[in-house]
Structure formats: structure tokens, C-alpha cells
Write a protein that holds these residues in place. Structure first.
Motif, PDB file in Angstrom:
ATOM      1  N   GLY A  66       3.033  -2.408  -6.720  1.00 20.34           N
ATOM      2  CA  GLY A  66       2.312  -2.127  -5.411  1.00 20.34           C
ATOM      3  C   GLY A  66       1.787  -0.551  -5.453  1.00 20.34           C
ATOM      4  O   GLY A  66       0.607  -0.740  -5.160  1.00 20.34           O
ATOM      5  N   PRO A  67       2.524   0.163  -5.915  1.00 21.24           N
ATOM      6  CA  PRO A  67       1.756   1.504  -5.933  1.00 21.24           C
ATOM      7  C   PRO A  67       0.588   1.607  -6.748  1.00 21.24           C
ATOM      8  O   PRO A  67      -0.217   2.304  -6.629  1.00 21.24           O
ATOM      9  N   LEU A  68       0.883   0.942  -7.946  1.00 23.64           N
ATOM     10  CA  LEU A  68      -0.367   0.692  -9.068  1.00 23.64           C
ATOM     11  C   LEU A  68      -1.847   0.485  -7.925  1.00 23.64           C
ATOM     12  O   LEU A  68      -2.927   0.920  -8.217  1.00 23.64           O
ATOM     13  N   LEU A  69      -1.629  -0.838  -7.314  1.00 28.25           N
ATOM     14  CA  LEU A  69      -2.555  -1.349  -6.671  1.00 28.25           C
ATOM     15  C   LEU A  69      -3.073  -0.391  -5.476  1.00 28.25           C
ATOM     16  O   LEU A  69      -4.290  -0.233  -5.505  1.00 28.25           O
ATOM     17  N   LEU A  70      -2.044   0.144  -4.894  1.00 30.82           N
ATOM     18  CA  LEU A  70      -2.662   1.231  -3.977  1.00 30.82           C
ATOM     19  C   LEU A  70      -3.360   2.548  -4.637  1.00 30.82           C
ATOM     20  O   LEU A  70      -4.240   2.885  -4.059  1.00 30.82           O
ATOM     21  N   GLY A  71      -2.793   2.809  -5.634  1.00 29.76           N
ATOM     22  CA  GLY A  71      -3.643   4.088  -6.174  1.00 29.76           C
ATOM     23  C   GLY A  71      -4.942   3.465  -6.807  1.00 29.76           C
ATOM     24  O   GLY A  71      -5.900   4.246  -6.638  1.00 29.76           O
ATOM     25  N   ARG A  72      -5.234   2.241  -7.221  1.00 26.90           N
ATOM     26  CA  ARG A  72      -6.347   1.698  -7.625  1.00 26.90           C
ATOM     27  C   ARG A  72      -7.200   1.891  -6.407  1.00 26.90           C
ATOM     28  O   ARG A  72      -8.483   2.198  -6.528  1.00 26.90           O
ATOM     29  N   ALA A  73      -6.892   1.258  -5.282  1.00 23.29           N
ATOM     30  CA  ALA A  73      -7.667   1.325  -4.019  1.00 23.29           C
ATOM     31  C   ALA A  73      -8.004   2.692  -3.675  1.00 23.29           C
ATOM     32  O   ALA A  73      -9.184   2.980  -3.190  1.00 23.29           O
ATOM     33  N   PHE A  89     -15.795  -2.089  -0.149  1.00 23.53           N
ATOM     34  CA  PHE A  89     -14.850  -2.577   0.653  1.00 23.53           C
ATOM     35  C   PHE A  89     -14.394  -4.040   0.319  1.00 23.53           C
ATOM     36  O   PHE A  89     -13.170  -4.202   0.523  1.00 23.53           O
ATOM     37  N   GLY A  90     -15.179  -4.953  -0.518  1.00 22.66           N
ATOM     38  CA  GLY A  90     -14.781  -5.954  -1.245  1.00 22.66           C
ATOM     39  C   GLY A  90     -13.578  -5.875  -2.071  1.00 22.66           C
ATOM     40  O   GLY A  90     -12.634  -6.513  -2.109  1.00 22.66           O
ATOM     41  N   ALA A  91     -13.765  -4.914  -3.092  1.00 22.70           N
ATOM     42  CA  ALA A  91     -12.959  -4.588  -3.999  1.00 22.70           C
ATOM     43  C   ALA A  91     -11.679  -4.270  -3.419  1.00 22.70           C
ATOM     44  O   ALA A  91     -10.525  -4.546  -3.739  1.00 22.70           O
ATOM     45  N   VAL A  92     -11.810  -3.121  -2.471  1.00 18.03           N
ATOM     46  CA  VAL A  92     -10.661  -2.573  -1.652  1.00 18.03           C
ATOM     47  C   VAL A  92      -9.874  -3.829  -1.188  1.00 18.03           C
ATOM     48  O   VAL A  92      -8.552  -3.916  -1.075  1.00 18.03           O
ATOM     49  N   GLY A  93     -10.616  -4.729  -0.359  1.00  9.37           N
ATOM     50  CA  GLY A  93      -9.964  -5.651   0.265  1.00  9.37           C
ATOM     51  C   GLY A  93      -9.124  -6.749  -0.436  1.00  9.37           C
ATOM     52  O   GLY A  93      -8.212  -7.245  -0.017  1.00  9.37           O
ATOM     53  N   LEU A  95      -7.878  -6.003  -3.439  1.00 13.92           N
ATOM     54  CA  LEU A  95      -6.568  -5.257  -3.984  1.00 13.92           C
ATOM     55  C   LEU A  95      -5.386  -5.180  -2.860  1.00 13.92           C
ATOM     56  O   LEU A  95      -4.295  -5.598  -3.228  1.00 13.92           O
ATOM     57  N   LEU A  96      -6.026  -5.158  -1.384  1.00  9.87           N
ATOM     58  CA  LEU A  96      -4.900  -5.058  -0.412  1.00  9.87           C
ATOM     59  C   LEU A  96      -4.313  -6.476  -0.279  1.00  9.87           C
ATOM     60  O   LEU A  96      -3.156  -6.535  -0.089  1.00  9.87           O
ATOM     61  N   LEU A  97      -5.289  -7.472  -0.469  1.00 11.29           N
ATOM     62  CA  LEU A  97      -4.516  -9.040  -0.195  1.00 11.29           C
ATOM     63  C   LEU A  97      -3.506  -9.139  -1.417  1.00 11.29           C
ATOM     64  O   LEU A  97      -2.823  -9.935  -1.363  1.00 11.29           O
ATOM     65  N   LEU A  98      -4.233  -8.717  -2.818  1.00  7.96           N
ATOM     66  CA  LEU A  98      -3.081  -8.927  -3.939  1.00  7.96           C
ATOM     67  C   LEU A  98      -1.836  -8.227  -3.400  1.00  7.96           C
ATOM     68  O   LEU A  98      -0.793  -8.596  -4.106  1.00  7.96           O
ATOM     69  N   LEU A  99      -2.107  -6.889  -3.107  1.00  2.00           N
ATOM     70  CA  LEU A  99      -0.964  -6.259  -2.750  1.00  2.00           C
ATOM     71  C   LEU A  99       0.175  -6.927  -1.814  1.00  2.00           C
ATOM     72  O   LEU A  99       1.287  -6.995  -1.786  1.00  2.00           O
ATOM     73  N   LEU A 100      -0.337  -7.491  -0.706  1.00  2.00           N
ATOM     74  CA  LEU A 100      -0.011  -8.137   0.381  1.00  2.00           C
ATOM     75  C   LEU A 100       0.940  -9.330  -0.277  1.00  2.00           C
ATOM     76  O   LEU A 100       2.077  -9.736   0.135  1.00  2.00           O
ATOM     77  N   ALA A 101       0.203 -10.034  -1.150  1.00  2.00           N
ATOM     78  CA  ALA A 101       0.955 -11.291  -1.832  1.00  2.00           C
ATOM     79  C   ALA A 101       2.057 -10.902  -2.582  1.00  2.00           C
ATOM     80  O   ALA A 101       2.874 -11.518  -2.599  1.00  2.00           O
ATOM     81  N   LEU A 102       1.737  -9.750  -3.289  1.00  2.00           N
ATOM     82  CA  LEU A 102       2.658  -9.429  -4.371  1.00  2.00           C
ATOM     83  C   LEU A 102       4.215  -8.911  -3.420  1.00  2.00           C
ATOM     84  O   LEU A 102       5.333  -9.217  -3.713  1.00  2.00           O
ATOM     85  N   TYR A 103       3.928  -8.137  -2.215  1.00  2.00           N
ATOM     86  CA  TYR A 103       5.042  -7.747  -1.491  1.00  2.00           C
ATOM     87  C   TYR A 103       5.796  -8.936  -0.689  1.00  2.00           C
ATOM     88  O   TYR A 103       6.950  -8.990  -0.688  1.00  2.00           O
ATOM     89  N   GLY A 104       4.968  -9.908  -0.442  1.00  2.00           N
ATOM     90  CA  GLY A 104       5.377 -11.211   0.223  1.00  2.00           C
ATOM     91  C   GLY A 104       6.450 -11.889  -0.740  1.00  2.00           C
ATOM     92  O   GLY A 104       7.407 -12.385  -0.631  1.00  2.00           O
ATOM     93  N   ALA A 105       5.707 -12.050  -2.125  1.00  2.00           N
ATOM     94  CA  ALA A 105       6.668 -12.762  -3.018  1.00  2.00           C
ATOM     95  C   ALA A 105       7.765 -12.007  -3.499  1.00  2.00           C
ATOM     96  O   ALA A 105       8.966 -12.640  -3.764  1.00  2.00           O
ATOM     97  N   ALA A 106       7.857 -10.669  -3.553  1.00  2.00           N
ATOM     98  CA  ALA A 106       8.928  -9.920  -3.922  1.00  2.00           C
ATOM     99  C   ALA A 106      10.276  -9.911  -2.672  1.00  2.00           C
ATOM    100  O   ALA A 106      11.286 -10.038  -3.120  1.00  2.00           O
ATOM    101  N   SER A 107       9.546 -10.065  -1.538  1.00  2.00           N
ATOM    102  CA  SER A 107      10.461 -10.071  -0.493  1.00  2.00           C
ATOM    103  C   SER A 107      11.050 -11.582  -0.561  1.00  2.00           C
ATOM    104  O   SER A 107      12.473 -11.779  -0.352  1.00  2.00           O
ATOM    105  N   LEU A 108      10.629 -12.599  -1.010  1.00  2.00           N
ATOM    106  CA  LEU A 108      11.110 -13.955  -1.153  1.00  2.00           C
ATOM    107  C   LEU A 108      12.145 -13.905  -2.056  1.00  2.00           C
ATOM    108  O   LEU A 108      13.244 -14.381  -1.906  1.00  2.00           O
ATOM    109  N   PHE A 109      11.882 -13.342  -3.490  1.00  2.00           N
ATOM    110  CA  PHE A 109      12.737 -13.308  -4.265  1.00  2.00           C
ATOM    111  C   PHE A 109      14.051 -12.319  -3.969  1.00  2.00           C
ATOM    112  O   PHE A 109      15.061 -12.831  -4.303  1.00  2.00           O
ATOM    113  N   MET A 110      13.922 -11.291  -3.325  1.00  2.18           N
ATOM    114  CA  MET A 110      14.867 -10.634  -2.848  1.00  2.18           C
ATOM    115  C   MET A 110      15.768 -11.596  -1.892  1.00  2.18           C
ATOM    116  O   MET A 110      17.071 -11.149  -1.717  1.00  2.18           O
ATOM    117  N   LEU A 111      15.176 -12.073  -0.989  1.00  4.39           N
ATOM    118  CA  LEU A 111      16.011 -12.953   0.004  1.00  4.39           C
ATOM    119  C   LEU A 111      16.811 -14.065  -0.717  1.00  4.39           C
ATOM    120  O   LEU A 111      17.786 -14.221  -0.467  1.00  4.39           O
TER     121      LEU A 111
END
Length: 639
Positions: A66-73, A89-93, A95-111
Motif C-alpha cells: 500500500g505505501p509503495l503505491l501511495l508513494g508512486r501516486a 489522473f488515469g495512472a493515479v486512478g 494506482l488507487l484502484l489497485l491500492l483499494l483492491a490490495l487493502y480489501g484482499a488483505a482485510s479478507l485474509f486477516m479476517l
């Protein structure tokens, strides 16, 4: 059946019972030893724990990008602003969508990890409760004589529940904390080794500080749970004896004792929570110092061109994530102190000395006639205080033996030895020629019926309480037992009859009616030998007649040991045994002992002493002079 010596323990055991009692550890070897035993409980569940570990690692890795993707954006936006070009903004978007997907997947694994850990903890605690329950069944009677019931309950309930909460709250964090630290450390080293060294500088200080605080918090948590057990014992004592407390106007004293225990628990709990609560703030302080140092040095590196703004942003996020597991581990360490203190108390219960095991090749009595022999039996609750010395007695099948004597003479102890609640120190007890020490306890006790002065009825219907005497008893057999023992009449007057539900205190049922239920229970068991321990001492004269009739029915054709002080229950005994200081000083029928003018005659004569009232056979009150005596020897009493 409780020893007249109260809480004194039986320190010497039967020398022939498989080498004596089972020896086990009596105390976990400090917090480290308790911790190792906790790991031993978790070891059988290593597979689901390993799966939870892998799932947690995947979640950590996904979250770490997550922080790497935020740093890239951030770099895309910052570079565009510096160059004066349009922001992509397309590239930034993306990156943010990928970040959202990573955080969502991480939450599922932690659950998923949390669910796996919860299942493991529940299984561990389930097994621990089973072990505690099985242990209670293997403990000798002296353990319960020496430990208050509330204290035992506290260990098996409160301490187990606290251990469950501790494992539930800490196990997942402990599993992931180390891997979180390693993942964050690797990524920080990739971004900037110099900034990573700044963060690492505070780790040894944090570890030493957490260890120092935890070491001092542990004894306070031990004091807290010891105080909790003492307070529970006090509450249980007051609850079971609240009628006496009110009757003697001792409510204020009971409240004062409770306030003292409550105050001790408050002080111990406050000290424990304060000691463990200082860990997390101390860790956060050290982490914040590192955070400030990283921010200052990182800003200088951005200005000097060594790092981009996105790199510093990512590193700062990683530094916060790196500090978070350290703070979590510190907080976990504080909670673990409470759990380890409770675990130590539970392990102390599990390590308590057990009764001697049953023989590997037990003897069995095929048909029990009921002949009982005491051959040179000696017993003492403590080595320095002899109680029964070289006692010999033969009881023929079907006969009734009354045991009388002053308090502390050893009357109830004989019943305890018969049922192997305690083991004899010397000599032996024979049932139909078989040494009872060579029989299993279950086999022995199925041949005995037991009616105590203190009635015990559990929460359930009257029918269920009577059926406790024999598994699988039919309703017809239950009613027949109640009818034979004079209990059927009063049971049918109750609103729901045999289905009347009794609460813990059997409200709505008198003491005499409760005793009749216990006699019916013993009758249903069809024992070969009966032990009646002052079963009529706490009831009125009219109820005594009913209970005496019921016990006469119960005793018919059975060997009976009657421990009593009322003349009506012992006068018609085949043999009356008089005990003093653990020895038999006289034996014979009532008339024979009266003619001898010995100890029994003196006890009997004591009934006529005192103005207006007199004493029973061992000094207990009897009815007013002139009242019509009762008992089977005098014929039926008009009801």
C-alpha cells in the motif's frame, strides 16, 4: 460425607494402593514454565495455527504494498507539478484502484486468520475445561476439605475464561507481529538503509523497557487473581449460608468481610492494570521519537535529492506500520501477564495430588451379601494427630450397626473409609471377604447406599433427583421407591407432583421432605450396604417418624451403618458400637450396654440431665420432658 475434622488433609495414604497417591507437579515453574505449558496446549493445533500464520503473512504482504503505491501516486502528482505538465489522473486512478483492491484482499485474509485463531482458541479452552472437570473427579476428598468451594470454582471458571480472552486477543497479534516487523524492515531497507537504521535504534530500548515492566507486572496479576478467588470463595460462602447470616444478625460482618476482599481485589487489580498499562505509552513514546527523527532526516534527503517525496512518504508510512507491531507486542505482553497468572492457577489445580489409581487387575465381588470386616484399621488426617488406631469390627450381612460417641470420635470417618473417600493407613477393610482396596472405587460404591445429614438435591425435577440413585430407572420404579419410603404422599400434594422442579436451594420443600427424597434415591439404588450419617438430626419429631419408617424399609435385608445421636434411630440396632478417640470402647445391644453401666450408659443417662430439656445420645437436645417419645420401638405415631 464430610470429615468431622473439617479441612485437615489426609497426609498418609494406603501403603498397598498401587504405591500410594499419584504424584504430580504442584506449581508451574514461574511465568516461563507456564508459558511453555501454554505452548504445549497449542501444539496439537499446530496445523490450523500454521494455516492461520500463512493466511496472515499473505495479508501482511498485500497490506505492505500500500505505501509503495501511495508513494508512486504522490510522485506522479509531484513530478507533474514540478515540470508544469498535466497530471496523469488515469495512472493515479489505476494506482488507487489497485491500492483499494490490495487493502480489501488483505482485510479478507486477516479476517480469515482471525476466524481460524478463534476456532483454535475455543478448542484449546474446551479441552482445558474437560481436563479441569476430569481432574476434579480424580481429586481426593481432602482436596475439597482444604480448599473453599468458591476458590475451586474461580479456578475452573473465571481463570479459564480470562485465559480464553487472553489467547483470543493476543494469539493472532503474536502470530503476525514478527512477520509484520520483518516485512516493514525489508521494505524500509530497500527505500533507505540509513533511515531504517534510525528506526532500528529504538527497538532494543523498547524490548528492554517492555521486559522490565512485564517482569514487575506479573506478580501483581498473580495477586489480582488470587484476590479474585478469595472474594469468590467469600461470596459462595455467604450465598449458601445466607439464612444463618440473617438469623444471627451477622449481615454487617459479612458485608465487612466482602468489602475487605473487594478492596483487596481493587488494589491488586489497580496495581496490575497500571503496571501493564505503562508498557504501551512507553513504546509509543520511543516510536514517536523515531518517527520525528525519520521525518527530519527524510526531509533533508528530499531537499538534497537523495530520495523522492514519494519515497519519504512511503518510508514514513512504513515506519508507522513498523512501530505499530512493536506497540502491539508491548500491549500483548501486558495482557499476557494476566493470562499467565490465570493459567498458573489452572495448572496448579491440574497438578494437584490425585487419589491413588484403581488396581490394574481389580477384584470383583460377584454377589454382595453385605459382610463387612475392619481388621486392625488405623487412620489419621495428619501424621501428628492419631484418630483411629487398630480398630477391628465384624458386621454380619443384613445386620444394623449403630455407631455412637462424642463429636470427633471418628464415627463419620468410618463411613469415609468404607466408601474409600479416604484410604486407611494400616490394616484393611473387607467386603464379603474381599479387600476393598483391591476393588475399583466405582464397583465398590455401586454396592453402597448413602444418606447424609446434609441433603443434596440438584436443580431438576423430583423424579430426576430420585432417579439419580440408578441410571435408567423407569417412572414406575421411581414412584415405587418413593411409596416405599413415605415420600409419595407429599410429592403428590405438590403442584406438578413428581415433575416439580427444584431449584438450587429446593425452595418449597422442607428439610424433612428433602431427606425423604434422598432416602427414596438410596432405596432405588438397591444397595447391599447402607451408610446413614445422622439422617434425622435436623428434622422435627413428626418428620423423624416418617424418615425413620422410610429408613426401616430401606434397611430391611441390608447391612446398615447408622451414625446417629437420637435414641429412636439406634435403640433397635442389632449392635451398638461406642467410639471414643477413634477406638471402640463398648459394643452390644442397647439393653446389654445399659446393664454394663459404661460409656454408653453414661451417654444414655445424660438424656435426663438439665432443667426441662435434656441431651441426646451425644449431647444434642431432645424433646421437652414429658413429650411422647417416638420411634419404631414404641409403635406407630399418630399423624
Amino acid at each position: 460425607m464430610v470429615s468431622p475434622h473439617g479441612r485437615r488433609a489426609c497426609l498418609r495414604r494406603h501403603p498397598r494402593a498401587n504405591g500410594g497417591p499419584v504424584k504430580t507437579r504442584t506449581e508451574p515453574a514461574g511465568p516461563s514454565g507456564t508459558g511453555r505449558r501454554l505452548l504445549g496446549l497449542l501444539y496439537p493445533h499446530r496445523r490450523p495455527i500454521s494455516v492461520a500464520l500463512l493466511v496472515g503473512i499473505v495479508g501482511i504482504v498485500l497490506n505492505a504494498f500500500g505505501p509503495l503505491l501511495l508513494g508512486r501516486a504522490t510522485d506522479l502528482i509531484f513530478d507533474a507539478l514540478v515540470d508544469g505538465s498535466d497530471i496523469d489522473f488515469g495512472a493515479v486512478g489505476r494506482l488507487l484502484l489497485l491500492l483499494l483492491a490490495l487493502y480489501g484482499a488483505a482485510s479478507l485474509f486477516m479476517l480469515a486468520q482471525g476466524r481460524l485463531v478463534a476456532a483454535v482458541v475455543q478448542r484449546v479452552v474446551f479441552g482445558l475445561r474437560q481436563k479441569a472437570q476430569a481432574k476434579l473427579g480424580r481429586l481426593p476428598l481432602r482436596y475439597f476439605d482444604r480448599n473453599p468451594a468458591g476458590e475451586v470454582l474461580s479456578r475452573t471458571t473465571n481463570d479459564v475464561d480470562n485465559l480464553q480472552q487472553t489467547l483470543q486477543q493476543t494469539l493472532a497479534e503474536l502470530i503476525t507481529a514478527v512477520f509484520s516487523l520483518l516485512t516493514m524492515l525489508v521494505l524500509m531497507l530497500v527505500i533507505s538503509p540509513s533511515l531504517a537504521l534510525i528506526m532500528l535504534a529504538g527497538v532494543p530500548v523498547s524490548g528492554l523497557l517492555a521486559a522490565w515492566i512485564s517482569k514487575r507486572a506479573q506478580p501483581r496479576f498473580t495477586d489480582q487473581w488470587e484476590a479474585n478467588g478469595a472474594m469468590n470463595a467469600q461470596v459462595e460462602e455467604v450465598y449458601t449460608g445466607h439464612s444463618l447470616i440473617k438469623g444471627f444478625s451477622r449481615r454487617e460482618q459479612a458485608e465487612e468481610r466482602f468489602d475487605a476482599h473487594n478492596d483487596a481485589l481493587f488494589r491488586a487489580g489497580a496495581k496490575a492494570q497500571f503496571a501493564s498499562g505503562t508498557i504501551e505509552p512507553a513504546m509509543m513514546f520511543i516510536a514517536n521519537i523515531g518517527y520525528v527523527a525519520v521525518a527530519v532526516v527524510g526531509a533533508w534527503k528530499v531537499v538534497s535529492g537523495e530520495l523522492t517525496l514519494g519515497d519519504v512518504q512511503a518510508f514514513i508510512l512504513y515506519s508507522r506500520q513498523f512501530s505499530q507491531p512493536i506497540v502491539q507486542v508491548a500491549a500483548v505482553a501486558g495482557r499476557l501477564q494476566s493470562g499467565i497468572a490465570s493459567a498458573a492457577r489452572v495448572f496448579t489445580l491440574l497438578d494437584a495430588e490425585e487419589q491413588s489409581p484403581d488396581p490394574q487387575d481389580p477384584a470383583r465381588v460377584r454377589a454382595t451379601a453385605g459382610r463387612v470386616e475392619f481388621e486392625g484399621v488405623s487412620f489419621r488426617y495428619s501424621p501428628e494427630t492419631p484418630l483411629i488406631e487398630q480398630l477391628s469390627l465384624t458386621v454380619e450381612p443384613g445386620s444394623t450397626v449403630a455407631i455412637v460417641g462424642p463429636t470427633g470420635a471418628g464415627k463419620t470417618t468410618l463411613g469415609n473409609l468404607l466408601l474409600r473417600f479416604y484410604e486407611v493407613d494400616e490394616g484393611r477393610i473387607l467386603l464379603d471377604g474381599t479387600d476393598i482396596a483391591t476393588m475399583t472405587r466405582d464397583d465398590l460404591r455401586t454396592r453402597f447406599g448413602l444418606v447424609l445429614q446434609d441433603t443434596w438435591l440438584f436443580g431438576g425435577s423430583i423424579a430426576e433427583n430420585i432417579a439419580y440413585g440408578r441410571a435408567g430407572a423407569t417412572r414406575e420404579e421411581i414412584v415405587a421407591a418413593a411409596s416405599a419410603t413415605c415420600a409419595d404422599r407429599f410429592i403428590r400434594t405438590l403442584p406438578d407432583g413428581y415433575d416439580t422442579v427444584l431449584d438450587d436451594e429446593s425452595a418449597g420443600v422442607s428439610a424433612g421432605e428433602k431427606q425423604l427424597i434422598t432416602v427414596a434415591r438410596a432405596f432405588l439404588a438397591k444397595p447391599a450396604v447402607l451408610v446413614l450419617d445422622e439422617a434425622t438430626s435436623s428434622v422435627d419429631t413428626r418428620t423423624e417418624v416418617l424418615i425413620q419408617r422410610a429408613m426401616n424399609t430401606l434397611r430391611a435385608g441390608r447391612t446398615s451403618f447408622v451414625i446417629a445421636h437420637r435414641l429412636s434411630t439406634i435403640r433397635d440396632a442389632d449392635v451398638i458400637v461406642v467410639m471414643e478417640s477413634g477406638r471402640i470402647v463398648e459394643r452390644g445391644t442397647h439393653d446389654e450396654l445399659i446393664r454394663e453401666q459404661g460409656a454408653y450408659a453414661r451417654l444414655y443417662d445424660a438424656r435426663t440431665q438439665g432443667p426441662g430439656r435434656s441431651a441426646g445420645i451425644d449431647g444434642q437436645p431432645k424433646p421437652l420432658a414429658g413429650a411422647r417419645p417416638t420411634g419404631p420401638a414404641l409403635g406407630p405415631h399418630p399423624l
